[in-house]
Design an enzyme around this catalytic site. Structure first.
Site, PDB file in Angstrom:
ATOM      1  N   LYS A  93       0.808  -1.191  -0.009  1.00  0.00           N
ATOM      2  CA  LYS A  93       0.024  -0.183   0.047  1.00  0.00           C
ATOM      3  C   LYS A  93       1.016   1.164  -0.213  1.00  0.00           C
ATOM      4  O   LYS A  93       1.686   1.147   0.652  1.00  0.00           O
ATOM      5  CB  LYS A  93      -0.947   0.016   1.285  1.00  0.00           C
ATOM      6  N   LYS A 117       5.684   3.479   8.359  1.00  0.00           N
ATOM      7  CA  LYS A 117       4.485   4.224   8.544  1.00  0.00           C
ATOM      8  C   LYS A 117       3.123   3.264   8.504  1.00  0.00           C
ATOM      9  O   LYS A 117       2.335   3.530   9.438  1.00  0.00           O
ATOM     10  CB  LYS A 117       4.280   5.146   7.310  1.00  0.00           C
ATOM     11  N   LYS A 129       5.312   1.714  -3.081  1.00  0.00           N
ATOM     12  CA  LYS A 129       5.336   3.130  -3.683  1.00  0.00           C
ATOM     13  C   LYS A 129       5.613   3.088  -5.123  1.00  0.00           C
ATOM     14  O   LYS A 129       6.261   1.953  -5.697  1.00  0.00           O
ATOM     15  CB  LYS A 129       6.141   3.958  -3.073  1.00  0.00           C
ATOM     16  N   GLY A 168      -2.553   8.307  -4.294  1.00  0.00           N
ATOM     17  CA  GLY A 168      -1.909   9.295  -4.933  1.00  0.00           C
ATOM     18  C   GLY A 168      -0.585   9.645  -3.881  1.00  0.00           C
ATOM     19  O   GLY A 168      -0.464   9.276  -2.926  1.00  0.00           O
ATOM     20  N   ASP A 169       0.023  10.444  -4.623  1.00  0.00           N
ATOM     21  CA  ASP A 169       1.032  11.505  -3.861  1.00  0.00           C
ATOM     22  C   ASP A 169       1.455  12.646  -4.611  1.00  0.00           C
ATOM     23  O   ASP A 169       0.374  12.888  -5.374  1.00  0.00           O
ATOM     24  CB  ASP A 169       2.356  10.268  -4.006  1.00  0.00           C
ATOM     25  N   THR A 213      -4.249  13.590   5.178  1.00  0.00           N
ATOM     26  CA  THR A 213      -2.852  13.442   5.580  1.00  0.00           C
ATOM     27  C   THR A 213      -2.533  14.941   6.187  1.00  0.00           C
ATOM     28  O   THR A 213      -2.029  14.748   7.177  1.00  0.00           O
ATOM     29  CB  THR A 213      -1.946  13.613   4.168  1.00  0.00           C
ATOM     30  N   ASN A 244      -2.271  19.220  -1.814  1.00  0.00           N
ATOM     31  CA  ASN A 244      -3.362  18.762  -0.863  1.00  0.00           C
ATOM     32  C   ASN A 244      -2.854  18.503   0.761  1.00  0.00           C
ATOM     33  O   ASN A 244      -3.706  19.074   1.271  1.00  0.00           O
ATOM     34  CB  ASN A 244      -3.612  17.059  -1.445  1.00  0.00           C
ATOM     35  N   SER A 380      -6.760   5.865   3.568  1.00  0.00           N
ATOM     36  CA  SER A 380      -6.854   4.947   2.452  1.00  0.00           C
ATOM     37  C   SER A 380      -7.190   3.478   2.944  1.00  0.00           C
ATOM     38  O   SER A 380      -8.014   2.939   2.456  1.00  0.00           O
ATOM     39  CB  SER A 380      -5.563   4.870   1.910  1.00  0.00           C
TER      40      SER A 380
HETATM   41  N1  GLU Z   1       1.034   9.037  -0.575  1.00  0.00           N
HETATM   42  C1  GLU Z   1       0.650   8.891   0.772  1.00  0.00           C
HETATM   43  C2  GLU Z   1       1.724   8.771   1.723  1.00  0.00           C
HETATM   44  O1  GLU Z   1       3.148   9.116   1.430  1.00  0.00           O
HETATM   45  C3  GLU Z   1      -0.746   8.256   0.811  1.00  0.00           C
HETATM   46  C4  GLU Z   1      -0.447   6.525   0.242  1.00  0.00           C
HETATM   47  C5  GLU Z   1      -1.935   5.993   0.458  1.00  0.00           C
HETATM   48  O2  GLU Z   1      -2.848   6.431   0.423  1.00  0.00           O
HETATM   49  O3  GLU Z   1      -1.732   4.766   0.154  1.00  0.00           O
HETATM   50  O4  GLU Z   1       1.554   7.910   2.626  1.00  0.00           O
END
Ligand code: GLU
Length: 448
Positions: A93, A117, A129, A168-169, A213, A244, A380
């Site tokens: 994830k 995390k 990722k 997203g990121d 976030t 965001n 998420s």
């Molecule tokens: N990109 C976000 C992070 O750095 C969210 C990742 C997600 O929702 O899977 O954690």
């Protein structure tokens, strides 16, 4: 920070040798290894079973060509990545980042951080990722759509609700997730909500996911302030970035009584001493996709500093919410000297190792990204829960769940820091607590 002991030093040198040139990945690994000395003394089986070496080696790395055509018919080739790092706790994830700086080292640092995390969230999610060196800035909607379709035409075979769930990121928001979901659905002939998160509200998305976030990072710092018998009330705050994460950090800080006076984009800094107008920033950045400089067109009293450094502005709370290594040692010293009491990382690894040392030495409330920004991925996981139940929860219910998750993460990190003799050192607490859960699962799963 503590020096690595001999065994961890050998492991780190091996990581350097096996992954040449991936400086951000090296930085992320070193930061975790620096916390693990006392853990491996307590648990020698982690060394015997080579858990750390295994955690540093992704389970799978996918690199692929992404060809697409712009509106004029010119052909472009980008590179796509998905690094499936660790699936001990659940399906891989983590987000997708579209930014010209993306290369394997960036995706691996992000994927590595994501393992710990995601573990801290307490939800059943592994770490991964992905992304591309594609730059969405200045592209038309159609160009972004064609790129996303081409990207998904390869990615689809590697993902799935029980395998790997991207989101997203930087550079990937609701628009991009929509185009990718559409292409996934078309290729697979499956309406599989759980394959992506950050979906639109009308087709399987979760309330609070866009806000999560930033809200989560603010909740985390709120908890850290509570430990110090303090709060956001009346605090002057800085939030770097204006995407965001930054937008919803500003919003939540204001709801908790703080005042955000500056934010930024890659061109400059906007300062509004009256407190930033978050609705205007939403309109400019989320709807019209404009630059932050345009804030001044609507609020003449605001000041725009082209190529300015936001960390030079005095504040009590700083929330770096733009990108990696945006606070260096000198910036950290400026912040501390100017009276900053708390730093909450909405971005991933926004502080350099020199900066982290300054914050830890000054004993301010410093929430590292893997703990402070975990609210995004946690929500998420809440989206995945709703998808699995074919349900959707209200904003209030979902926000309360997010707040509890952030309180739990804070508590876990704080208690772990106490257990290891450094109360309030959230770097140590987050790295150890995040690691131990994954390591124990890996021991339980045997040599895989
Ligand atoms: N990109 C976000 C992070 O750095 C969210 C990742 C997600 O929702 O899977 O954690």
């Amino acid at each position: 920070m503590s020096k690595l002991d001999e065994k961890l030093e050998t492991i780190y040198n091996d990581v350097l040798k096996r992954n040449p040139g991936e400086t951000e990945f090296h930085q992320a690994v070193l930061e975790v290894l620096e916390s693990l000395g006392p853990v491996v003394v307590k648990n020698p089986q982690y060394l015997e079973r080579k858990i750390i070496e295994r955690i540093c080696e992704p389970e799978r790395q996918i690199i692929f060509r992404v060809p697409w055509q712009d509106d004029k018919g010119n052909v472009h080739i980008n590179r796509g990545f998905r690094v499936e790092f660790n699936s001990s706790l659940g399906p891989y994830k983590g987000g997708l980042r579209f930014h010209p700086s993306v290369y394997l080292g960036i995706i691996k640092f992000l994927g590595f951080e994501q393992i710990f995390k995601n573990s801290l969230t307490g939800m059943p999610i592994g770490g991964g990722k992905g992304g591309s060196d594609f730059d969405p800035k200045g592209k038309s909607d159609d160009e972004v759509m064609r790129f996303c379709q081409s990207f998904m035409t390869e990615l689809y075979r590697h993902i799935g609700e029980h395998t790997d769930v991207p989101a997203g990121d930087i550079g990937v928001g609701g628009r991009e997730i929509g185009y990718m979901f559409g292409q996934y659905k078309r290729i697979t002939n499956r309406w599989e909500a759980g394959v992506l998160t950050g979906k639109g509200l009308k087709w399987g998305g979760s309330l609070v996911r866009p806000d999560a976030t930033g809200y989560g990072a603010t909740f985390f710092i709120n908890e850290a302030l509570k430990v110090r018998k303090d709060s956001f009330d009346g605090k002057t705050c800085l939030v770097s970035g204006s995407g965001n994460v930054a937008i919803y950090t500003i919003e939540k800080i204001h709801q908790l009584g703080g005042k955000c006076i500056a934010c930024s984009d890659s061109n400059g800094v906007i300062v509004d001493e009256k407190g930033l107008d978050v609705e205007l920033i939403k309109q400019l950045k989320e709807v019209e996709r404009r630059r932050i400089q345009d804030y001044q067109t609507y609020h003449k009293h605001a000041k725009y500093i082209a190529s300015g450094n936001i960390w030079d502005i005095p504040c009590q709370v700083a929330m770096p919410s733009a990108t990696q290594n945006e606070i260096n040692g000198k910036d950290a010293m400026t912040l501390v000297k100017n009276g900053c009491l708390a730093v909450g990382e909405g971005a991933n690894m926004p502080t350099t190792p020199e900066g982290v040392k300054v914050f830890l030495d000054a004993k301010i409330a410093y929430g590292p990204g893997k703990a402070a920004n975990a609210g995004g991925v946690a929500t998420s996981a809440l989206e995945m829960q709703q998808n699995a139940q074919r349900d959707s929860w209200t904003f209030e219910d979902t926000e309360v769940k997010l707040e509890h998750i952030m309180q739990n993460i804070h508590k876990l990190c704080y208690e772990t820091s106490e257990e290891y003799g450094a109360p309030g050192n959230y770097v140590l607490g987050a790295n150890i607590a995040g690691f131990v859960k994954v390591a124990d699962a890996m021991v339980a799963h045997g040599l895989v």
